[in-house]
Scaffold this motif. Structure first.
Motif, PDB file in Angstrom:
ATOM      1  N   ILE A  22      36.073 -27.897 -28.560  1.00  0.00           N
ATOM      2  CA  ILE A  22      36.682 -27.693 -27.266  1.00  0.00           C
ATOM      3  C   ILE A  22      37.740 -29.034 -27.347  1.00  0.00           C
ATOM      4  O   ILE A  22      37.479 -29.985 -27.681  1.00  0.00           O
ATOM      5  CB  ILE A  22      35.339 -28.123 -26.367  1.00  0.00           C
ATOM      6  CG1 ILE A  22      34.320 -26.674 -26.278  1.00  0.00           C
ATOM      7  CG2 ILE A  22      35.984 -27.952 -25.049  1.00  0.00           C
ATOM      8  CD1 ILE A  22      33.112 -26.906 -25.701  1.00  0.00           C
ATOM      9  N   PHE A  23      38.585 -28.654 -26.452  1.00  0.00           N
ATOM     10  CA  PHE A  23      39.707 -29.444 -26.493  1.00  0.00           C
ATOM     11  C   PHE A  23      39.863 -29.673 -24.809  1.00  0.00           C
ATOM     12  O   PHE A  23      39.874 -28.820 -24.131  1.00  0.00           O
ATOM     13  CB  PHE A  23      41.147 -29.039 -26.859  1.00  0.00           C
ATOM     14  CG  PHE A  23      41.069 -28.940 -28.274  1.00  0.00           C
ATOM     15  CD1 PHE A  23      41.246 -30.045 -29.114  1.00  0.00           C
ATOM     16  CD2 PHE A  23      40.819 -27.772 -28.994  1.00  0.00           C
ATOM     17  CE1 PHE A  23      41.253 -29.878 -30.594  1.00  0.00           C
ATOM     18  CE2 PHE A  23      40.777 -27.676 -30.218  1.00  0.00           C
ATOM     19  CZ  PHE A  23      41.097 -28.680 -31.129  1.00  0.00           C
ATOM     20  N   MET A  24      40.002 -31.049 -24.347  1.00  0.00           N
ATOM     21  CA  MET A  24      40.364 -31.283 -23.124  1.00  0.00           C
ATOM     22  C   MET A  24      41.564 -32.101 -22.997  1.00  0.00           C
ATOM     23  O   MET A  24      42.171 -32.903 -23.831  1.00  0.00           O
ATOM     24  CB  MET A  24      39.301 -32.194 -22.340  1.00  0.00           C
ATOM     25  CG  MET A  24      37.820 -31.685 -22.213  1.00  0.00           C
ATOM     26  SD  MET A  24      36.594 -32.564 -21.215  1.00  0.00           S
ATOM     27  CE  MET A  24      37.211 -31.954 -19.590  1.00  0.00           C
ATOM     28  N   ASN A  25      42.508 -31.651 -21.907  1.00  0.00           N
ATOM     29  CA  ASN A  25      43.821 -32.405 -21.874  1.00  0.00           C
ATOM     30  C   ASN A  25      43.777 -33.875 -20.987  1.00  0.00           C
ATOM     31  O   ASN A  25      43.027 -34.020 -20.248  1.00  0.00           O
ATOM     32  CB  ASN A  25      44.679 -31.366 -20.821  1.00  0.00           C
ATOM     33  CG  ASN A  25      45.988 -31.875 -20.617  1.00  0.00           C
ATOM     34  OD1 ASN A  25      46.481 -32.937 -21.128  1.00  0.00           O
ATOM     35  ND2 ASN A  25      46.975 -30.821 -20.193  1.00  0.00           N
ATOM     36  N   LYS A  26      44.003 -34.754 -21.908  1.00  0.00           N
ATOM     37  CA  LYS A  26      43.986 -36.209 -21.503  1.00  0.00           C
ATOM     38  C   LYS A  26      44.647 -36.411 -20.195  1.00  0.00           C
ATOM     39  O   LYS A  26      44.257 -37.133 -19.575  1.00  0.00           O
ATOM     40  CB  LYS A  26      44.709 -37.309 -22.709  1.00  0.00           C
ATOM     41  CG  LYS A  26      44.662 -38.533 -22.275  1.00  0.00           C
ATOM     42  CD  LYS A  26      45.430 -39.443 -23.446  1.00  0.00           C
ATOM     43  CE  LYS A  26      45.490 -40.856 -23.054  1.00  0.00           C
ATOM     44  NZ  LYS A  26      46.137 -41.675 -24.128  1.00  0.00           N
ATOM     45  N   ASN A  27      45.750 -35.772 -19.993  1.00  0.00           N
ATOM     46  CA  ASN A  27      46.453 -35.932 -18.940  1.00  0.00           C
ATOM     47  C   ASN A  27      45.960 -35.392 -17.615  1.00  0.00           C
ATOM     48  O   ASN A  27      46.317 -35.587 -16.492  1.00  0.00           O
ATOM     49  CB  ASN A  27      47.824 -35.265 -18.970  1.00  0.00           C
ATOM     50  CG  ASN A  27      48.767 -35.638 -20.142  1.00  0.00           C
ATOM     51  OD1 ASN A  27      48.790 -36.994 -20.174  1.00  0.00           O
ATOM     52  ND2 ASN A  27      49.556 -34.992 -20.722  1.00  0.00           N
ATOM     53  N   LYS A  28      44.588 -34.526 -17.780  1.00  0.00           N
ATOM     54  CA  LYS A  28      43.979 -34.098 -16.732  1.00  0.00           C
ATOM     55  C   LYS A  28      42.607 -34.677 -16.587  1.00  0.00           C
ATOM     56  O   LYS A  28      41.720 -34.142 -16.019  1.00  0.00           O
ATOM     57  CB  LYS A  28      43.845 -32.522 -16.800  1.00  0.00           C
ATOM     58  CG  LYS A  28      45.333 -32.129 -16.748  1.00  0.00           C
ATOM     59  CD  LYS A  28      45.345 -30.641 -16.308  1.00  0.00           C
ATOM     60  CE  LYS A  28      46.925 -30.100 -16.200  1.00  0.00           C
ATOM     61  NZ  LYS A  28      47.147 -28.474 -15.876  1.00  0.00           N
ATOM     62  N   LEU A  29      42.203 -35.734 -17.139  1.00  0.00           N
ATOM     63  CA  LEU A  29      40.997 -36.228 -17.056  1.00  0.00           C
ATOM     64  C   LEU A  29      41.006 -37.294 -15.916  1.00  0.00           C
ATOM     65  O   LEU A  29      39.845 -37.838 -15.641  1.00  0.00           O
ATOM     66  CB  LEU A  29      40.766 -37.014 -18.268  1.00  0.00           C
ATOM     67  CG  LEU A  29      40.378 -36.413 -19.732  1.00  0.00           C
ATOM     68  CD1 LEU A  29      40.305 -37.347 -20.710  1.00  0.00           C
ATOM     69  CD2 LEU A  29      39.217 -35.411 -19.403  1.00  0.00           C
ATOM     70  N   ASP A  30      42.050 -37.644 -15.226  1.00  0.00           N
ATOM     71  CA  ASP A  30      41.900 -38.866 -14.080  1.00  0.00           C
ATOM     72  C   ASP A  30      41.844 -37.731 -12.770  1.00  0.00           C
ATOM     73  O   ASP A  30      42.425 -37.557 -12.063  1.00  0.00           O
ATOM     74  CB  ASP A  30      43.447 -39.247 -14.131  1.00  0.00           C
ATOM     75  CG  ASP A  30      43.288 -40.273 -13.030  1.00  0.00           C
ATOM     76  OD1 ASP A  30      42.281 -40.739 -12.595  1.00  0.00           O
ATOM     77  OD2 ASP A  30      44.580 -40.528 -12.257  1.00  0.00           O
ATOM     78  N   THR A  31      40.471 -37.578 -12.810  1.00  0.00           N
ATOM     79  CA  THR A  31      39.947 -36.436 -11.811  1.00  0.00           C
ATOM     80  C   THR A  31      38.356 -37.027 -11.522  1.00  0.00           C
ATOM     81  O   THR A  31      38.022 -37.808 -11.813  1.00  0.00           O
ATOM     82  CB  THR A  31      39.985 -35.075 -12.001  1.00  0.00           C
ATOM     83  OG1 THR A  31      39.728 -34.261 -10.877  1.00  0.00           O
ATOM     84  CG2 THR A  31      39.206 -34.706 -13.220  1.00  0.00           C
ATOM     85  N   THR A  32      37.745 -36.064 -10.703  1.00  0.00           N
ATOM     86  CA  THR A  32      36.527 -36.518 -10.248  1.00  0.00           C
ATOM     87  C   THR A  32      35.352 -36.186 -11.483  1.00  0.00           C
ATOM     88  O   THR A  32      35.702 -35.421 -12.210  1.00  0.00           O
ATOM     89  CB  THR A  32      35.984 -35.819  -8.966  1.00  0.00           C
ATOM     90  OG1 THR A  32      35.945 -34.553  -9.139  1.00  0.00           O
ATOM     91  CG2 THR A  32      37.231 -36.108  -7.748  1.00  0.00           C
ATOM     92  N   PHE A  33      34.240 -36.976 -11.252  1.00  0.00           N
ATOM     93  CA  PHE A  33      33.186 -36.450 -12.082  1.00  0.00           C
ATOM     94  C   PHE A  33      32.625 -35.275 -12.127  1.00  0.00           C
ATOM     95  O   PHE A  33      32.555 -34.652 -13.269  1.00  0.00           O
ATOM     96  CB  PHE A  33      31.745 -37.453 -11.705  1.00  0.00           C
ATOM     97  CG  PHE A  33      30.712 -37.043 -12.567  1.00  0.00           C
ATOM     98  CD1 PHE A  33      30.643 -37.960 -13.954  1.00  0.00           C
ATOM     99  CD2 PHE A  33      29.880 -36.295 -12.212  1.00  0.00           C
ATOM    100  CE1 PHE A  33      29.218 -37.708 -14.718  1.00  0.00           C
ATOM    101  CE2 PHE A  33      28.679 -36.019 -12.938  1.00  0.00           C
ATOM    102  CZ  PHE A  33      28.375 -36.763 -14.109  1.00  0.00           C
ATOM    103  N   GLY A  34      32.694 -34.495 -10.845  1.00  0.00           N
ATOM    104  CA  GLY A  34      32.180 -33.100 -10.647  1.00  0.00           C
ATOM    105  C   GLY A  34      33.079 -32.166 -11.509  1.00  0.00           C
ATOM    106  O   GLY A  34      32.648 -31.317 -12.008  1.00  0.00           O
TER     107      GLY A  34
END
Length: 262
Positions: A111-123
């Motif tokens: 599974i891959f998550m975009n580092k540029n879109k991790l600056d968001t809420t916990f939920g």
């Protein structure tokens, strides 16, 4: 998002045959529950890693805390250990138009998550993890590959052995594989949203993501989300309401509420 969504996106799929409509749910359920032969699974994983390189994805393993949260989803979903894959954070994301704008996506081996879109809420992060974990639980990336092999790649004829495998699993050879593949792509995203958000076991996590989904449905990718089975904000809020009625809330938001009330 699963890679299979990109495979079947923008293909026009119509089903006028009522008998075909009745077959599809049963056929998809059988495919998801099937045990993929070891040799075929090895082929799928090899191809998945090749696709990672072709897409130019440069990533590193996610921090232990995020890996642990993914494990929690696997536990909730009762995902067999042999199907579980690790989580990676993309430092350099794919240039593919659809995947390049994804917050996260599942492939057969990771599974891959975009580092540029991790600056968001916990939920929001929790809901994304739940969504992708559900794709892995249902073997969606692998099934997407199998469908492609059955109907043939751009320059490769259909693989008759895999076509026969699908026929044996679903119990019929009187079905349009491309139509079934398209239905699976949409069904997979819808199920990943429903089960993945429920797996957060927190109505506040879902409410946070529902607000973000409201925004997404008004952006450039509105049609991609609608056409591929994703739930809109109001549909996610219905799931949140069911959890709220059970007073289901995660530890993170419990602590947040305590701090807010003190």
């Amino acid at each position: 998002m699963s890679l299979l969504t990109c495979i079947f996106y923008s293909s026009t799929i119509t089903t006028s045959n009522n008998s075909l409509k009745k077959i599809i749910p049963t056929a998809l359920a059988r495919l998801r529950a099937a045990t993929i032969p070891p040799d075929l699974r090895k082929e799928i994983i090899t191809h998945s890693r090749q696709r990672e390189r072709q897409l130019g994805i440069i990533s590193k393993p996610a921090a232990p805390a995020l890996q642990s949260k993914l494990k929690d989803f696997y536990t909730f979903l009762k995902t067999p250990l042999e199907l579980q894959v690790p989580l990676y954070i993309c430092n350099s994301f794919t240039s593919d138009h659809l995947l390049g704008n994804a917050s996260a996506f599942a492939m057969a081996h990771a599974i891959f998550m975009n580092k540029n879109k991790l600056d968001t809420t916990f939920g929001i992060i929790q809901c994304r993890l739940g969504h992708e974990a559900t794709h892995i639980h249902h073997q969606d990336p692998s099934i997407g590959y199998i469908f492609n092999k059955a109907v043939g790649f751009k320059s490769t004829p259909p693989d008759n052995a895999i076509r026969t495998l699908i026929y044996n699993i679903i119990g019929t050879n009187d079905i349009c594989l491309r139509t079934l593949g398209g239905h699976h792509a949409r069904h997979a995203e819808s199920e990943a949203d429903r089960k993945g958000h429920t797996a957060t076991q927190c109505f506040l996590c879902i409410e946070e993501h529902a607000q973000r989904r409201d925004e997404i449905f008004l952006e450039d990718f509105e049609e991609i989300y609608k056409n591929n089975g994703y739930l809109n904000g109001d549909e996610l809020r219905k799931i949140a309401l069911l959890l709220q009625q059970k007073n289901s809330i995660c530890d993170h938001h419990k602590k947040t509420l305590i701090k807010t009330s003190s």
